[in-house]
Design a protein around this motif. Structure first.
Motif, PDB file in Angstrom:
ATOM      1  N   LEU A 160       0.869  -1.280   0.073  1.00 22.96           N
ATOM      2  CA  LEU A 160       0.003   0.113  -0.091  1.00 22.96           C
ATOM      3  C   LEU A 160       0.925   1.109   0.131  1.00 22.96           C
ATOM      4  O   LEU A 160       0.623   2.114  -0.746  1.00 22.96           O
ATOM      5  N   GLY A 161       1.950   1.292   1.025  1.00 20.46           N
ATOM      6  CA  GLY A 161       2.653   2.485   0.927  1.00 20.46           C
ATOM      7  C   GLY A 161       3.488   2.597  -0.376  1.00 20.46           C
ATOM      8  O   GLY A 161       3.910   3.744  -0.959  1.00 20.46           O
ATOM      9  N   ILE A 162       4.041   1.453  -0.925  1.00 21.52           N
ATOM     10  CA  ILE A 162       4.819   1.616  -2.038  1.00 21.52           C
ATOM     11  C   ILE A 162       3.996   2.146  -3.221  1.00 21.52           C
ATOM     12  O   ILE A 162       4.573   3.065  -3.861  1.00 21.52           O
ATOM     13  N   LEU A 163       2.772   1.615  -3.320  1.00 20.38           N
ATOM     14  CA  LEU A 163       1.918   2.172  -4.478  1.00 20.38           C
ATOM     15  C   LEU A 163       1.681   3.727  -4.177  1.00 20.38           C
ATOM     16  O   LEU A 163       1.631   4.276  -5.237  1.00 20.38           O
ATOM     17  N   ALA A 164       1.531   4.024  -3.110  1.00 22.93           N
ATOM     18  CA  ALA A 164       1.280   5.312  -2.723  1.00 22.93           C
ATOM     19  C   ALA A 164       2.302   6.220  -3.147  1.00 22.93           C
ATOM     20  O   ALA A 164       2.366   7.346  -3.618  1.00 22.93           O
ATOM     21  N   GLY A 165       3.653   5.880  -2.793  1.00 19.68           N
ATOM     22  CA  GLY A 165       4.814   6.514  -3.127  1.00 19.68           C
ATOM     23  C   GLY A 165       5.023   6.593  -4.861  1.00 19.68           C
ATOM     24  O   GLY A 165       5.497   7.493  -5.111  1.00 19.68           O
ATOM     25  N   ASP A 166       4.853   5.525  -5.184  1.00 19.70           N
ATOM     26  CA  ASP A 166       4.897   5.696  -6.994  1.00 19.70           C
ATOM     27  C   ASP A 166       3.668   6.469  -7.269  1.00 19.70           C
ATOM     28  O   ASP A 166       3.895   7.042  -8.297  1.00 19.70           O
ATOM     29  N   HIS A 167       2.705   6.455  -6.730  1.00 26.01           N
ATOM     30  CA  HIS A 167       1.456   7.389  -7.169  1.00 26.01           C
ATOM     31  C   HIS A 167       1.966   8.745  -7.199  1.00 26.01           C
ATOM     32  O   HIS A 167       1.859   9.583  -8.206  1.00 26.01           O
ATOM     33  N   LEU A 168       2.591   9.308  -6.295  1.00 27.59           N
ATOM     34  CA  LEU A 168       3.202  10.623  -5.867  1.00 27.59           C
ATOM     35  C   LEU A 168       4.214  10.812  -6.943  1.00 27.59           C
ATOM     36  O   LEU A 168       4.167  12.032  -7.664  1.00 27.59           O
ATOM     37  N   LYS A 169       5.288  10.082  -7.244  1.00 33.44           N
ATOM     38  CA  LYS A 169       6.451  10.089  -8.044  1.00 33.44           C
ATOM     39  C   LYS A 169       5.841   9.860  -9.683  1.00 33.44           C
ATOM     40  O   LYS A 169       6.519  11.071 -10.391  1.00 33.44           O
ATOM     41  N   ALA A 170       4.884   9.267 -10.112  1.00 36.30           N
ATOM     42  CA  ALA A 170       4.573   9.514 -11.354  1.00 36.30           C
ATOM     43  C   ALA A 170       3.600  10.593 -11.711  1.00 36.30           C
ATOM     44  O   ALA A 170       3.485  11.041 -12.633  1.00 36.30           O
ATOM     45  N   ALA A 171       2.855  11.035 -10.645  1.00 36.84           N
ATOM     46  CA  ALA A 171       2.047  12.323 -10.552  1.00 36.84           C
ATOM     47  C   ALA A 171       3.163  13.473 -10.887  1.00 36.84           C
ATOM     48  O   ALA A 171       2.769  14.433 -11.574  1.00 36.84           O
ATOM     49  N   SER A 172       4.324  13.543 -10.035  1.00 34.60           N
ATOM     50  CA  SER A 172       5.318  14.477 -10.430  1.00 34.60           C
ATOM     51  C   SER A 172       5.656  14.472 -11.912  1.00 34.60           C
ATOM     52  O   SER A 172       5.810  15.512 -12.325  1.00 34.60           O
ATOM     53  N   ASP A 173       6.094  13.227 -12.376  1.00 37.56           N
ATOM     54  CA  ASP A 173       6.637  13.156 -13.718  1.00 37.56           C
ATOM     55  C   ASP A 173       5.603  13.684 -14.660  1.00 37.56           C
ATOM     56  O   ASP A 173       5.967  14.016 -15.822  1.00 37.56           O
ATOM     57  N   SER A 174       4.412  13.249 -14.540  1.00 36.28           N
ATOM     58  CA  SER A 174       3.322  13.831 -15.564  1.00 36.28           C
ATOM     59  C   SER A 174       2.636  15.064 -15.153  1.00 36.28           C
ATOM     60  O   SER A 174       1.740  15.435 -15.977  1.00 36.28           O
ATOM     61  N   GLY A 175       3.102  15.645 -14.167  1.00 36.68           N
ATOM     62  CA  GLY A 175       2.748  17.103 -13.742  1.00 36.68           C
ATOM     63  C   GLY A 175       1.150  17.146 -13.347  1.00 36.68           C
ATOM     64  O   GLY A 175       0.703  18.187 -13.076  1.00 36.68           O
ATOM     65  N   VAL A 176       0.655  16.013 -12.690  1.00 34.25           N
ATOM     66  CA  VAL A 176      -0.723  15.869 -12.263  1.00 34.25           C
ATOM     67  C   VAL A 176      -0.301  16.725 -10.906  1.00 34.25           C
ATOM     68  O   VAL A 176       0.190  16.167 -10.061  1.00 34.25           O
ATOM     69  N   PRO A 177      -1.315  17.765 -10.498  1.00 36.98           N
ATOM     70  CA  PRO A 177      -1.130  18.529  -9.276  1.00 36.98           C
ATOM     71  C   PRO A 177      -1.947  18.094  -7.982  1.00 36.98           C
ATOM     72  O   PRO A 177      -2.398  18.599  -7.433  1.00 36.98           O
ATOM     73  N   ILE A 178      -0.908  16.947  -7.517  1.00 38.60           N
ATOM     74  CA  ILE A 178      -1.328  16.169  -6.286  1.00 38.60           C
ATOM     75  C   ILE A 178      -0.615  16.927  -5.203  1.00 38.60           C
ATOM     76  O   ILE A 178       0.416  17.392  -5.236  1.00 38.60           O
ATOM     77  N   ILE A 179      -1.337  16.883  -3.960  1.00 41.73           N
ATOM     78  CA  ILE A 179      -0.669  17.259  -2.871  1.00 41.73           C
ATOM     79  C   ILE A 179      -0.895  15.893  -1.817  1.00 41.73           C
ATOM     80  O   ILE A 179      -1.980  15.716  -1.628  1.00 41.73           O
ATOM     81  N   GLY A 180       0.382  15.320  -1.479  1.00 47.64           N
ATOM     82  CA  GLY A 180       0.064  14.311  -0.530  1.00 47.64           C
ATOM     83  C   GLY A 180      -0.107  14.414   0.935  1.00 47.64           C
ATOM     84  O   GLY A 180       0.241  15.597   1.351  1.00 47.64           O
ATOM     85  N   VAL A 181      -0.808  13.705   1.476  1.00 50.09           N
ATOM     86  CA  VAL A 181      -1.176  13.910   3.062  1.00 50.09           C
ATOM     87  C   VAL A 181      -1.045  12.641   3.820  1.00 50.09           C
ATOM     88  O   VAL A 181      -1.332  11.626   3.442  1.00 50.09           O
TER      89      VAL A 181
END
Length: 851
Positions: free
Chosen positions: A130-151
């Motif tokens: 679950l945590g690795i997936l969440a980390g990969d989600h943020l990294k891929a969002a960063s690479d794709s420019g998707v404006p996510i804020i993690g909490v």
């Protein structure tokens, strides 16, 4: 003596090396090869001893070495280049900027809540998938420019570190993490004061600080309850990830959900960032964020039903568990005690959100997944099969609807390629042009088609060699820690970089069946020790500290691996984490996954191995069910029709051995005149070109954006117009109040029991609407295959047309084309209709014909 305070004294960097501080603080260095190599070159031995942690290395590096590097023109140019590269990465338009330019109401900010984030081992705030997936989600969002804020939360001891005792029993320790030693900055106001938020804990209120980890473009807010003035109970809230009992877990989830929203507000206020319009709860741990958002609306003078509509429209929920035992369920009285003073929300309404008010439900618990579904207008599982399982699992929330109509979709997980693919393979795939259809995210996934066999095989041999070296080092350390070093010379010969290598690494949960491969130990030993074509297996995984069954499985595996006749061919490596995983996946030729189908939600470890050219040997569960192809690996048959668990295990284990012995081993060891396994090398090419593009985290994030984030943002924007939310809430209240009067009194046109294929069947239904109008409802004829119990399957619906009123009932007409042979069933159904409903099952209301 014990120190009462700990400090980290950092050397002062020369001016030309100042950019290194910025580079170390942004975690994008973790997936940026040149920047990582820049840090390593500063002091290779220190880089190794500090666990590849640039912040820690910069705090320990010799001042003389820094002065020498500052005078090295070549090195300072590399520092300047790395800083420019980071700035370009942070400012350059990416996929989302181009995509959102043409999309109305595309979200400016998306809040992504998760109890754990596995971004890097230098920030150990994760336990597993679950945590690795969440980390990969943020990294891929960063690479794709998707404006996510993690909490998330900042756990002062993280998840436990695992070791083994002499008997192979798991031991846990929780090293203290000092935030100032981590790649974090404290959120401060304009006066430089640390910002805190107040959070309710049962009958008290405490404060939490907000640390920020910068994950490329994405800020990750992490709440920390270790604040002076807090009670002992409050101080302990963020001590350990998944530690303590249910009271502790509830306190953490209150902090994550309620405190997380409050932290977001402070972050946006101070930075000027737009307030998120989309709120994504990654698992039920974050479900309380919906309560806090309702509270905010109500404090602005909005009534409760309207506040719920505002909240639901902007919320989505992802479930990750296909087994009921994996869902957080708290004693009802405990949740009442936590929220009895959560004004102005009505306590009875809070409790209703998490009540299992369906057949078989437990009214004595508060279910966090149920809360997530009720406060999220959109929901999904994490693979297609998991979506199907989730619809069946939670159908009780929509019991008047067919399983296929349960509003839970799916977005299959993906993994971040720059984190998980071996650097040597990435170099072969990297391309400066984007002309080819096979180029995605700067890599040509068909590039191996143009690389010769020898180059590919040499790289795979190198990967396997790196795994063997890592495994020997960790195995030697484990042997010393277990007190068995008196007879450890064999470790130097453990594993062989030229032997067919299998990997198995995951949580030691019972359903994942760690020990299935031990079912026939003599047959396994024969495979391991074959004099001509041996295999070897690298195994790792942790059991939850409270899971003695899982610990017992690990002990069984370790005791088998300790035996002198297998220990050089099968090893168990303790303390599975990201630092172990990075060389483990590339070094394996085959990745084993044998869960009890369908209890695996996704299973991303097999994706990481596949990204490195490894074949999967897996039960068709999770992602492997939808993307299995013989070109990518092998299917272990799932014997779900066998009710006896022992017999099922025996059958599936036998199939596992058969496939290894008769299919995998021959293909691997079959060589051409140059000593190359050409068929195996072709499989590596096929996996890379055919499978890897599907399992990219960038694909996952873009799919979330297109199918979840943008529709959620549109719904949020639409309901915010004028009185839309208030009108929708009032309409729903009116519908619910009047619904008991709605019924189907008679259906006409179904008198015949046999009809010809192609017949157009005219059906009339008389429907009592009570106080409702035809505009409030849809009347549907539901058609499908029918079983021996008259249950409908594979349904389709035909909307009926409203006609005249007959004896107080409204007549509805529809024509059904009988285009399928066999047993066909029909029923009539009335459902609410409104343009603000995301689907017909949203309200869970349906009136069915009883004829």
């Amino acid at each position: 003596m014990r120190a009462i305070r700990r400090f980290t004294v950092h050397p002062v960097l020369p001016e030309s090396l100042k950019p290194l501080e910025e580079l170390a603080l942004n975690l994008s260095w973790y997936w940026n090869g040149p920047t990582k190599e820049l840090f390593r070159a500063m002091d290779p031995s220190l880089w190794e001893s500090t666990g590849h942690d640039p912040r820690k290395m910069l705090s320990q590096i010799d001042a003389g070495r820094l002065q020498s590097l500052a005078k090295d023109t070549r090195f300072t140019r590399q520092v300047e280049y790395a800083q420019r590269d980071l700035h370009d990465y942070l400012t350059m338009d990416r996929w989302y900027q181009k995509y959102s330019a043409d999309v109305e109401d595309a979200p400016e900010r998306i809040a992504y809540f998760s109890a754990e984030f596995g971004v890097s081992e230098v920030l150990p705030q994760y336990s597993g998938g679950l945590g690795i997936l969440a980390g990969d989600h943020l990294k891929a969002a960063s690479d794709s420019g998707v404006p996510i804020i993690g909490v998330g939360l900042l756990y002062r001891h993280g998840y436990f570190r695992q070791s083994l005792d002499a008997q192979g029993w798991q031991q846990e320790r929780y090293p203290l993490l000092a935030p100032l030693d981590l790649p974090l900055t404290l959120l401060r106001d304009a006066d430089g004061e640390a910002v805190t938020v107040e959070v309710p804990l049962r009958q008290e209120t405490y404060r939490a600080r907000i640390w920020i980890a910068q994950v490329g473009r994405v800020p990750l807010l992490m709440l920390d309850s270790v604040v002076e003035g807090n009670s002992d109970a409050a101080l302990s809230v963020t001590d350990r990830l998944y530690g303590g009992g249910v009271e502790h877990r509830l306190a953490q989830e209150v902090l994550l959900g309620i405190g997380g929203v409050r932290a977001l507000r402070e972050y946006c206020r101070i930075t000027g960032e737009p307030t998120p319009t989309v709120y994504h709860a990654n698992e039920g741990h974050a479900g309380f964020l919906g309560l806090e958002r309702i509270r905010e609306y109500m404090n602005d003078g909005i009534d409760f039903p309207t506040a719920v509509e505002y909240t639901r429209a902007g919320s989505l929920f992802t479930t990750h568990t296909p087994v009921p035992a994996g869902i957080d369920r708290f004693p009802r009285d405990m949740v009442v005690d936590q929220f009895r003073n959560f004004a102005p929300l009505p306590l009875d309404q809070i409790m209703a959100f998490g009540t299992e008010d369906y057949v078989g439900g437990d009214h004595g618990v508060f279910n966090m997944a149920v809360l997530g579904f009720r406060l999220g207008q959109r929901a999904n599982g994490v693979s297609q099969l998991h979506g199907e399982v989730s619809r069946e699992m939670f159908q009780g929330l929509w019991r008047s609807f067919d399983v296929s109509e349960v509003p839970i979709g799916s977005v299959t997980n993906g993994v971040h390629h720059k984190t998980w693919i071996h650097s040597g393979l990435l170099e072969l795939l990297e391309t400066p042009t984007g002309d080819s259809e096979t180029v995605i995210d700067g890599y040509d996934w068909s590039a191996l088609d143009r690389v010769d066999d020898n180059t590919i095989w040499s790289l795979k041999q190198r990967m396997r060699g790196e795994l063997v070296n890592m495994a020997r080092e960790r195995l030697a350390a484990s042997i010393r820690n277990r007190g068995l070093s008196g007879n450890s010379e064999w470790v130097e010969h453990a594993l062989d970089p030229n032997i067919l290598t299998f990997g198995f690494a995951r949580r030691a949960a019972s359903y994942k069946r760690l020990t299935l491969m031990l079912r026939d130990p003599e047959r396994l030993k024969k495979l391991l020790n074959d004099p001509q074509r041996p295999i070897q297996i690298v195994i790792a995984g942790k059991a939850h500290p409270a899971d003695n069954i899982g610990k017992g499985l690990i002990q069984e595996m370790v005791r088998f691996a300790d035996a002198a006749d297998v220990r050089e061919r099968l090893v168990f490596l303790p303390d599975y984490d990201m630092s172990m995983a990075r060389p483990l996946y590339p070094g394996c030729d085959v990745w084993i996954n044998n869960p009890l189908r369908p209890q695996e939600a996704c299973g991303t470890s097999g994706m990481k191995a596949a990204m490195n050219g490894a074949a999967n040997l897996s039960v068709r569960d999770g992602w492997w069910d939808e993307w299995y192809d013989p070109k990518f690996g092998w299917e272990i048959p799932s014997m779900e029709n066998i009710a006896n668990a022992d017999q099922r295990d025996a059958q599936e284990a036998a199939a596992l051995y058969d496939i290894i012995e008769n299919e995998i081993v021959p293909r691997f060891y079959e060589r051409d005149g140059n000593g190359l396994p050409t068929k195996w090398i072709q499989m590596i090419r096929d996996i890379t070109s055919g499978l890897t593009p599907k399992i990219l985290a960038s694909r996952m994030v873009r799919e979330y954006t297109e199918t979840m984030y943008v529709p959620t943002a549109k719904a949020s924007a639409k309901i915010a117009q004028g009185r839309t939310a208030a009108d929708t809430a009032a309409w729903k209240q009116r519908i619910r109040a009047a619904w008991p009067q709605v019924s189907v009194s008679r259906v006409e046109g179904l008198e015949q029991s046999a009809m010809s294929l192609g017949t157009a069947l005219e059906i009339n239904a008389l429907v009592n609407l009570g106080e409702l109008t035809p505009d409030d409802v849809d009347v549907q004829m539901v058609v499908g295959e029918v079983d021996d119990d008259d249950e409908l399957h594979s349904i389709r619906t035909i909307t009926a047309t409203a006609g005249e009123v007959v004896d107080g009932a409204r007549r509805y007409r529809a024509t059904i084309e009988l285009d399928r042979p066999g047993s066909v069933g029909v029923t009539c159904r009335v459902v609410p209709r409104h343009d603000q409903l995301s689907n017909i099952a949203e309200m869970g209301l349906a009136a069915l014909s009883t004829d």
